[in-house]
Structures are given as C-alpha cells and as structure tokens.
Design an enzyme around this catalytic site. Structure first.
Site, short mmCIF file in Angstrom:
data_model
loop_
_atom_site.label_atom_id
_atom_site.label_comp_id
_atom_site.label_asym_id
_atom_site.label_seq_id
_atom_site.Cartn_x
_atom_site.Cartn_y
_atom_site.Cartn_z
N ASP A 175 0.62 -1.20 0.15
CA ASP A 175 0.01 -0.04 -0.16
C ASP A 175 1.17 1.36 0.00
O ASP A 175 2.14 1.38 0.45
CB ASP A 175 -0.98 0.11 1.22
N ASN A 204 -11.14 -2.30 -5.22
CA ASN A 204 -10.49 -1.49 -5.82
C ASN A 204 -11.10 -1.31 -7.20
O ASN A 204 -10.82 -0.59 -8.01
CB ASN A 204 -8.99 -1.87 -6.27
C1 IPE Z 1 -5.41 -2.56 0.05
O1 IPE Z 1 -4.98 -1.40 -0.46
C2 IPE Z 1 -5.51 -3.38 -1.47
C3 IPE Z 1 -4.20 -3.72 -2.09
C4 IPE Z 1 -2.95 -3.38 -1.61
C5 IPE Z 1 -4.19 -4.18 -3.54
P1 IPE Z 1 -6.41 -0.37 -0.50
O2 IPE Z 1 -5.54 0.98 -0.56
O3 IPE Z 1 -7.22 -0.69 -1.21
O4 IPE Z 1 -6.89 -0.34 0.97
P2 IPE Z 1 -7.98 0.76 1.87
O5 IPE Z 1 -9.10 1.26 0.99
O6 IPE Z 1 -7.02 1.73 2.25
O7 IPE Z 1 -8.28 -0.05 2.97
C1 IPE Z 2 -1.75 0.44 -3.24
O1 IPE Z 2 -1.72 1.65 -3.47
C2 IPE Z 2 -2.16 -0.38 -4.64
C3 IPE Z 2 -3.39 -0.57 -4.91
C4 IPE Z 2 -4.49 -0.57 -4.01
C5 IPE Z 2 -3.72 -1.13 -6.30
P1 IPE Z 2 -2.74 2.68 -3.33
O2 IPE Z 2 -2.96 2.85 -4.63
O3 IPE Z 2 -3.79 2.18 -2.56
O4 IPE Z 2 -1.79 3.77 -2.68
P2 IPE Z 2 -2.48 4.77 -1.71
O5 IPE Z 2 -2.89 4.11 -0.49
O6 IPE Z 2 -3.81 5.51 -2.29
O7 IPE Z 2 -1.22 5.72 -1.34
MG MG Z 3 -4.27 2.51 -0.26
#
Ligand code: IPE
Ligand code: IPE
Ligand code: MG
Length: 243
Positions: free
Chosen positions: A15, A63
């Site tokens: 993340d 997502n």
């Molecule tokens: C969790 O990250 C999913 C992945 C890393 C693929 P998110 O960014 O989607 O999680 P939330 O929404 O902060 O809980």
């Molecule tokens: C994790 O990074 C990757 C996916 C969930 C696809 P994020 O895209 O959630 O990055 P942040 O949390 O918004 O910084």
């Molecule tokens: Mg995230």
C-alpha cells in the site's frame, strides 16, 4: 537477522503507491509503476533468503470501485509487469488468486499462460492476489461446499475447518507466517482473513515504492523476536522447543 528462522510464507499488502506519487506532484499511476520495481526487488530478495511463498495483494475486489482510468492503468501494468525473466532468473513459480471472471480476457490469458510456463520453477512461489477479497473467496467456497452437500457428495456432519481450508483458492500453500502492510494504515482491507488467524503482523509507514530489502529485513527481524504460542502458554512452547 537469523538466517535459520526465515518465515516460510510472507504475505504483503503493498500500500501507498498513490500517496507516494501525489507527494511528488505526479499522477497516482506513476506510483503503481514505481511499485512494480519494488515487486521485482522484493521477489529477488525473498528468493535469496529462502522464503517459499510470497503472496502479494495487488488489486482488491473493492479496488474495482476506483476511477476507471486508474483501473485500466493497473490492468495494463499487470500485463506489462509479469515478464517471464523475473520468474526464470529467480526460479520462481507464479500463481494467481482472486475472481478471474471479472478480469479482462487478455489479462486472464496472460495470467494463465504465466502459471503454465512457470509451473516447474521451484525456489519460491509468488502468488498474486488480483480481483481478490477474502470475503469473496470464503463466500465462493461456501457456495461450492453447499453444492457438494446438496449433491450428496459431502456429509454436513463431517464438515471441519479443513473442509473449508482445502477448498479455498489458497489450498496449495501453508498459512502466512508473517503479514506485512506498508503505507501506514493499520488494517487488513479484506485480505486472507481465514489464513492469517495466527500470522504475525507487521505494519510500517514506508510507502510501497520506497520499501527496500533493508525494510524487509527489519520486518523479518521483528518476526524473529516474537514467540508464536498458538494459544498455549509461554512455558509449554519453551518446553516444546527444547524437546
Ligand atoms: C489494499 O489497499 C489493497 C491492495 C494493496 C491491493 P487499499 O488502498 O485498497 O486499502 P484501503 O482502501 O486503504 O483499506
Ligand atoms: C496500493 O496503493 C496499490 C493498490 C491498491 C492497487 P494505493 O493505490 O492504495 O496507494 P494509496 O494508499 O492511495 O497511497
Ligand atoms: Mg491504499
């Protein structure tokens, strides 16, 4: 770090890509691109350390609710990032878990082909969780169990925890020993809920694109300092260790 006590299975919630990019005034997808480099580095390092399973949360069921252009960019990245040399050079087998039916056809094909072509690699298995959520996985498994029972192939009285474990998409691997989440959030976000019942959890603030081999070592060191009791007492576990 104790080289004789490396977790067999590491699961990672990768993340912080978006925030990493935004902090530099760049689009979120720039962060996802940078995250691919981290995947390459961490995969190679895990193989070097002797980790057997690396399970990477890449795209969750939730997502799918992101803006369409970000979803499209992520799908394109999956296609371009999963290159065979990474697997060949590190002797790594590729597997995917998640709701494949929701993925574009070209992505499904790419994943299937890569699973087939890397099936003989033995150093480590890299599992990519794509269009995955734990509640989806458990619900899907429950449906199949219900069907088996309805068709008379499964006696309800004989259902145990193993009945579910053996039918989950993750049935081919042991539960994670260590779960790492980068990016500062202290939550699980619907990842491997059944499987992490007794995993050691490690959270760090580092955004995924900045996560280094050294950060990984720190997580493993933290894991090695803990006593895994699985419900028993400290004394029982120590006696078992010396036995
Ligand atoms: C969790 O990250 C999913 C992945 C890393 C693929 P998110 O960014 O989607 O999680 P939330 O929404 O902060 O809980
Ligand atoms: C994790 O990074 C990757 C996916 C969930 C696809 P994020 O895209 O959630 O990055 P942040 O949390 O918004 O910084
Ligand atoms: Mg995230």
């Amino acid at each position: 770090m104790d080289r004789n006590n490396i977790p067999q299975h590491i699961a990672i919630i990768m993340d912080g890509n978006g925030r990493w990019a935004m902090a530099q005034g760049k689009p979120r997808t720039f962060g996802h691109q940078a995250g691919v480099d981290t995947v390459r580095r961490i995969t190679a390092e895990c193989t070097r350390l002797g980790v057997k399973y690396l399970t990477l949360y890449t795209f969750s069921t939730e997502n799918w609710n992101r803006p369409a252009d970000e979803v499209a960019a992520l799908m394109a990245l999956v296609i371009s990032a999963l290159e065979e040399p990474l697997f060949k050079e590190n002797n790594v087998r590729f597997r995917v878990i998640g709701d494949m039916d929701r993925l574009p056809a070209d992505v499904q094909e790419k994943l299937k082909g890569l699973e087939e072509r890397t099936a003989e690699y033995t150093a480590m298995t890299m599992v990519v969780a794509l269009s995955y959520s734990s509640r989806w996985e458990i619900t899907d498994t429950m449906k199949r169990i219900a069907k088996e029972a309805k068709d008379g192939k499964l006696d309800i009285g004989s259902i145990t925890e193993d009945t579910l474990t053996e039918r989950l998409q993750t049935s081919f691997m042991p539960d994670p020993d260590l779960l790492i989440r980068t990016g500062g959030e202290l939550r699980i976000s619907n990842y491997l809920l059944w499987q992490i019942a007794y995993s050691e959890l490690y959270f760090c603030d580092t955004f995924w694109p900045d996560f280094t081999e050294e950060n990984l070592h720190k997580a493993i060191e933290s894991y090695q300092q803990r006593q895994r009791r699985f419900g028993k007492t400290e004394e029982q576990v120590e006696n078992e260790e010396t036995a």
